[in-house]
Design an enzyme around this catalytic site. Structure first.
Site, PDB file in Angstrom:
ATOM      1  N   SER A 107       1.054  -1.041  -0.076  1.00 59.38           N
ATOM      2  CA  SER A 107      -0.216   0.038   0.083  1.00 59.38           C
ATOM      3  C   SER A 107       0.670   1.484  -0.026  1.00 59.38           C
ATOM      4  O   SER A 107       1.871   1.234   0.519  1.00 59.38           O
ATOM      5  CB  SER A 107      -0.913   0.034   1.316  1.00 59.38           C
ATOM      6  OG  SER A 107      -1.460   1.207   1.464  1.00 59.38           O
TER       7      SER A 107
ATOM      8  N   TYR B 153      -1.755  -0.998  10.956  1.00 56.58           N
ATOM      9  CA  TYR B 153      -1.931  -1.594   9.648  1.00 56.58           C
ATOM     10  C   TYR B 153      -0.706  -1.371   8.672  1.00 56.58           C
ATOM     11  O   TYR B 153      -0.340  -2.308   7.889  1.00 56.58           O
ATOM     12  CB  TYR B 153      -3.430  -1.078   9.073  1.00 56.58           C
ATOM     13  CG  TYR B 153      -3.436  -1.231   7.506  1.00 56.58           C
ATOM     14  CD1 TYR B 153      -3.614  -2.507   6.916  1.00 56.58           C
ATOM     15  CD2 TYR B 153      -3.141  -0.192   6.626  1.00 56.58           C
ATOM     16  CE1 TYR B 153      -3.819  -2.669   5.703  1.00 56.58           C
ATOM     17  CE2 TYR B 153      -3.282  -0.476   5.190  1.00 56.58           C
ATOM     18  CZ  TYR B 153      -3.532  -1.846   4.625  1.00 56.58           C
ATOM     19  OH  TYR B 153      -3.710  -1.881   3.463  1.00 56.58           O
TER      20      TYR B 153
ATOM     21  N   LYS C  38       2.106  -3.909   6.688  1.00 50.71           N
ATOM     22  CA  LYS C  38       2.642  -4.077   5.373  1.00 50.71           C
ATOM     23  C   LYS C  38       4.271  -3.883   5.245  1.00 50.71           C
ATOM     24  O   LYS C  38       4.641  -4.370   4.433  1.00 50.71           O
ATOM     25  CB  LYS C  38       1.986  -2.985   4.698  1.00 50.71           C
ATOM     26  CG  LYS C  38       0.504  -3.163   4.500  1.00 50.71           C
ATOM     27  CD  LYS C  38       0.051  -4.392   3.642  1.00 50.71           C
ATOM     28  CE  LYS C  38      -1.180  -4.476   3.512  1.00 50.71           C
ATOM     29  NZ  LYS C  38      -1.726  -5.888   2.652  1.00 50.71           N
TER      30      LYS C  38
HETATM   31  P1  NAD Z   1     -11.046  -7.145   1.330  1.00 51.46           P
HETATM   32  O1  NAD Z   1     -11.287  -7.058   2.944  1.00 51.46           O
HETATM   33  O2  NAD Z   1     -12.454  -6.757   0.528  1.00 51.46           O
HETATM   34  O3  NAD Z   1     -10.549  -8.268   0.857  1.00 51.46           O
HETATM   35  C1  NAD Z   1      -9.629  -9.222   1.642  1.00 51.46           C
HETATM   36  C2  NAD Z   1     -10.201 -10.527   1.569  1.00 51.46           C
HETATM   37  O4  NAD Z   1      -9.174 -11.561   2.653  1.00 51.46           O
HETATM   38  C3  NAD Z   1     -11.637 -10.545   2.394  1.00 51.46           C
HETATM   39  O5  NAD Z   1     -12.519 -11.502   1.252  1.00 51.46           O
HETATM   40  C4  NAD Z   1     -11.313 -11.274   3.505  1.00 51.46           C
HETATM   41  O6  NAD Z   1     -12.454 -12.384   3.547  1.00 51.46           O
HETATM   42  C5  NAD Z   1     -10.250 -12.236   3.158  1.00 51.46           C
HETATM   43  N1  NAD Z   1      -9.351 -12.470   4.276  1.00 51.46           N
HETATM   44  C6  NAD Z   1      -8.910 -11.580   5.249  1.00 51.46           C
HETATM   45  N2  NAD Z   1      -8.044 -12.332   6.106  1.00 51.46           N
HETATM   46  C7  NAD Z   1      -8.025 -13.594   5.657  1.00 51.46           C
HETATM   47  C8  NAD Z   1      -7.323 -15.032   6.134  1.00 51.46           C
HETATM   48  N3  NAD Z   1      -6.574 -14.844   7.203  1.00 51.46           N
HETATM   49  N4  NAD Z   1      -7.562 -16.013   5.328  1.00 51.46           N
HETATM   50  C9  NAD Z   1      -8.449 -16.073   4.345  1.00 51.46           C
HETATM   51  N5  NAD Z   1      -8.693 -15.110   3.851  1.00 51.46           N
HETATM   52  C10 NAD Z   1      -8.951 -14.121   4.404  1.00 51.46           C
HETATM   53  O7  NAD Z   1     -10.091  -5.790   1.212  1.00 51.46           O
HETATM   54  P2  NAD Z   1      -9.476  -5.301  -0.520  1.00 51.46           P
HETATM   55  O8  NAD Z   1      -9.881  -3.929  -0.412  1.00 51.46           O
HETATM   56  O9  NAD Z   1     -10.007  -6.193  -1.475  1.00 51.46           O
HETATM   57  O10 NAD Z   1      -7.877  -5.417  -0.176  1.00 51.46           O
HETATM   58  C11 NAD Z   1      -7.040  -6.462  -0.683  1.00 51.46           C
HETATM   59  C12 NAD Z   1      -5.575  -6.408  -0.077  1.00 51.46           C
HETATM   60  O11 NAD Z   1      -5.205  -5.104  -0.537  1.00 51.46           O
HETATM   61  C13 NAD Z   1      -5.416  -6.022   1.366  1.00 51.46           C
HETATM   62  O12 NAD Z   1      -4.154  -6.900   1.512  1.00 51.46           O
HETATM   63  C14 NAD Z   1      -5.316  -4.587   1.855  1.00 51.46           C
HETATM   64  O13 NAD Z   1      -4.567  -4.638   2.874  1.00 51.46           O
HETATM   65  C15 NAD Z   1      -4.769  -4.338   0.406  1.00 51.46           C
HETATM   66  N6  NAD Z   1      -4.749  -2.707   0.089  1.00 51.46           N
HETATM   67  C16 NAD Z   1      -6.312  -2.369  -0.007  1.00 51.46           C
HETATM   68  C17 NAD Z   1      -6.530  -1.032  -0.152  1.00 51.46           C
HETATM   69  C18 NAD Z   1      -7.783  -0.338  -0.289  1.00 51.46           C
HETATM   70  O14 NAD Z   1      -8.022   0.622  -0.147  1.00 51.46           O
HETATM   71  N7  NAD Z   1      -8.911  -1.190  -0.486  1.00 51.46           N
HETATM   72  C19 NAD Z   1      -5.239  -0.052  -0.323  1.00 51.46           C
HETATM   73  C20 NAD Z   1      -3.879  -0.684  -0.253  1.00 51.46           C
HETATM   74  C21 NAD Z   1      -3.577  -2.123  -0.200  1.00 51.46           C
END
Ligand code: NAD
Ligand code: UDP
Length: 348
Positions: A126, A150, A154
Site C-alpha cells: 500500500s 496496519y 505491510k
Molecule cells: P477486502 O477486505 O475486500 O479483501 C480481503 C479478503 O481477504 C476478504 O475477502 C477477506 O475475507 C479475506 N481474508 C482476510 N483475512 C484472511 C485470512 N486470514 N485467510 C483467508 N482470507 C482472509 O480488501 P481489499 O480492499 O480487496 O484489499 C485487498 C488487499 O489489498 C489487502 O491486503 C489490503 O490491505 C490491500 N490494500 C487495499 C487497499 C484499499 O484501499 N482497498 C489499499 C491498499 C492496499
C-alpha cells in the site's frame, strides 16, 4: 497449457475484480478466502461476468495444512496474496489481530510456497508504507515508515519478503523467489456491469464508499475531514485508481513473473494514476456526473491523515507495461452503478 493462479482473499473487493481479469486473460483461478470481510456471492458474480468459475476453497491462509493440500491438488504457477485486514482505525484498536492476520498469513503462505517450490508471488502492499511524505510524487525508492499498525504490518511484510531472495543467493536455490510488491494508491470504482464492487461490512472508512452510501441515502451526509490543508481547495488530495485498472495491473504482474524476462528478487511497484484529486473535487464530480446530491459537512481533520499523496507511476509502465486507462468520471459512474443496483451490497 493454462497457467493456474492462487488468489488469497479472492472474494474481497480487489480480489474479485482481479479474478475476473485473470479468468478473462485465460488463467485458471483458485481462490482461498475465509469470508471474514466478503461474501461467496461475489465469486458467483465473477462467474456471471466472465463465464468461468474460480475454484473456491473456504478457509484461512494461516492454515498451513490447508495450504499444503492446495499446492498438492492444483498446479499453482503463481500466487497473488490479497488476504488481510485493512482498516487503519481498527488496526489501532486491535493491533495484535492485524499482526496475526496479516503477518502470519504471509508467513504461512510463503512457507507452503517454498515447500511446494512455487516462488512467484504478487503481494498487496500500500502507499501507506510511504508514511507522511516530504516530497511528491512518490517514487518507489523514497523512505518508508508507518504511522499505524496496519501500515506497519505491510512494512514488516515487505521487509520479510526482501529476505527471501537473499537466502536464495546464499543457498544457490535452483528456483529463486520472484516477488512483486504492488503499492496501491486509493482503489475505488466497480466493475462496469455493476455486479461486483466494494461492500464494506460496517460504516465505511474510505471516501468513495461513504459518498456512495450517502448518495443512496443509507447515510445522511458525508463528513469532509478538514478543509484547511495546504492543497488546491484545503481538502485532502489522493491518487484514486479504478479497481479494474488495479486488477489489470495484477495480471501484468503475473505475466511478468511467468514471462521470459521476469523481475529478479523483490521489486516494489506503485500502482496509481499519478494524479491528485481533492475530496471536494471527488464529491462534486460524483454529484455532477451521476446527477445525484451528496450532502456534506466540513468536520475536523481525521487523526493520522496526511494532506496529499500521489504516485509517480513510471516504474509500472516501464516494468509491467501498465498504466491506468480509466478516468475519475469512470470511477464515480461505476461506483454509482454498483451502489444503486446493490443498495445493500451483496446482502439482499
Ligand atoms: P477486502 O477486505 O475486500 O479483501 C480481503 C479478503 O481477504 C476478504 O475477502 C477477506 O475475507 C479475506 N481474508 C482476510 N483475512 C484472511 C485470512 N486470514 N485467510 C483467508 N482470507 C482472509 O480488501 P481489499 O480492499 O480487496 O484489499 C485487498 C488487499 O489489498 C489487502 O491486503 C489490503 O490491505 C490491500 N490494500 C487495499 C487497499 C484499499 O484501499 N482497498 C489499499 C491498499 C492496499
Ligand atoms: N475522507 C473524508 N471523509 C470520509 C472519508 C475520507 O473526508 O468519510 C477523506 C480523507 O480525509 C482523505 C481522503 O478522503 O483526505 C481519502 O481517504 P480514504 O480513507 O478513502 O483513504 P486514505 O486515507 O487511506 O488515503
Amino acid at each position: 497449457m493454462e497457467k493456474t493462479i492462487l488468489v488469497t482473499g479472492g472474494a474481497g473487493y480487489i480480489g474479485s475484480h482481479t479474478c475476473v481479469e485473470l479468468l478473462e486473460s485465460g488463467y485458471q483461478v483458485v481462490v482461498i478466502d475465509n469470508l471474514s470481510n466478503s461474501s461467496a456471492e461475489a465469486l458467483e458474480r465473477v462467474f456471471t461476468i466472465s463465464g468461468k468459475k474460480p475454484i473456491f476453497i473456504e478457509g484461512d491462509v494461516r492454515n498451513r495444512a490447508l495450504l499444503d493440500k492446495i499446492f498438492v491438488d492444483f498446479p499453482i504457477d503463481a500466487v497473488i496474496h490479497f488476504a488481510g485486514l485493512k482498516a487503519v482505525g481498527e488496526s489501532c484498536q486491535m493491533p495484535l489481530a492485524y499482526y496475526d492476520n496479516n503477518i502470519n498469513s504471509t508467513l504461512t503462505l510463503c512457507q507452503a510456497m517454498e515447500q511446494a517450490g512455487v516462488k512467484n508471488l504478487v503481494f498487496s502492499s500500500s502507499a501507506t508504507v510511504y508514511g507522511d511524505p516530504e516530497t511528491l510524487p512518490l517514487t518507489e525508492d523514497m523512505p518508508l515508515s508507518a504511522t499505524n499498525p496496519y501500515g506497519r504490518s505491510k512494512l514488516i511484510i515487505e521487509e520479510m519478503l526482501r529476505d527471501l531472495p537473499e537466502a536464495d543467493a546464499i543457498t544457490q536455490s535452483a528456483t529463486p523467489w520472484a516477488v512483486i510488491l504492488l503499492r496501491y494508491f486509493n482503489p475505488v470504482g466497480a466493475h462496469k456491469t455493476g455486479l461486483i464492487g466494494e461492500d464494506p461490512k460496517d460504516i465505511p472508512n474510505n471516501l468513495m464508499p461513504f459518498i456512495a452510501q450517502v448518495a443512496v441515502k443509507r447515510r445522511e451526509y458525508l463528513s469532509i475531514y478538514g478543509d484547511d490543508y495546504d492543497t488546491i481547495d484545503g481538502t485532502g488530495v489522493r491518487d484514486y485508481i479504478h479497481v479494474v485498472d488495479l486488477a489489470k495491473g495484477h495480471v501484468c504482474a503475473v505475466e511478468n513473473l511467468l514471462g521470459s524476462s521476469p523481475i529478479t528478487g523483490v521489486d516494489a511497484i506503485n500502482l496509481g494514476s499519478g494524479d491528485g484529486v481533492s475530496v471536494l473535487q471527488m464529491v462534486s464530480t460524483f454529484a455532477e456526473i451521476n446527477q445525484i446530491p451528496v450532502p456534506y459537512q466540513i468536520a475536523p481533520r481525521r487523526s493520522g491523515d496526511i494532506a496529499a499523496c500521489y504516485a509517480n507511476a513510471c516504474k509500472a509502465k516501464k516494468l509491467l507495461n501498465w498504466q491506468t486507462q480509466l478516468s475519475v468520471t469512470d470511477m464515480v459512474k461505476d461506483t454509482w452503478h454498483w451502489q444503486s443496483k446493490n443498495p445493500m451490497g451483496y446482502t439482499v
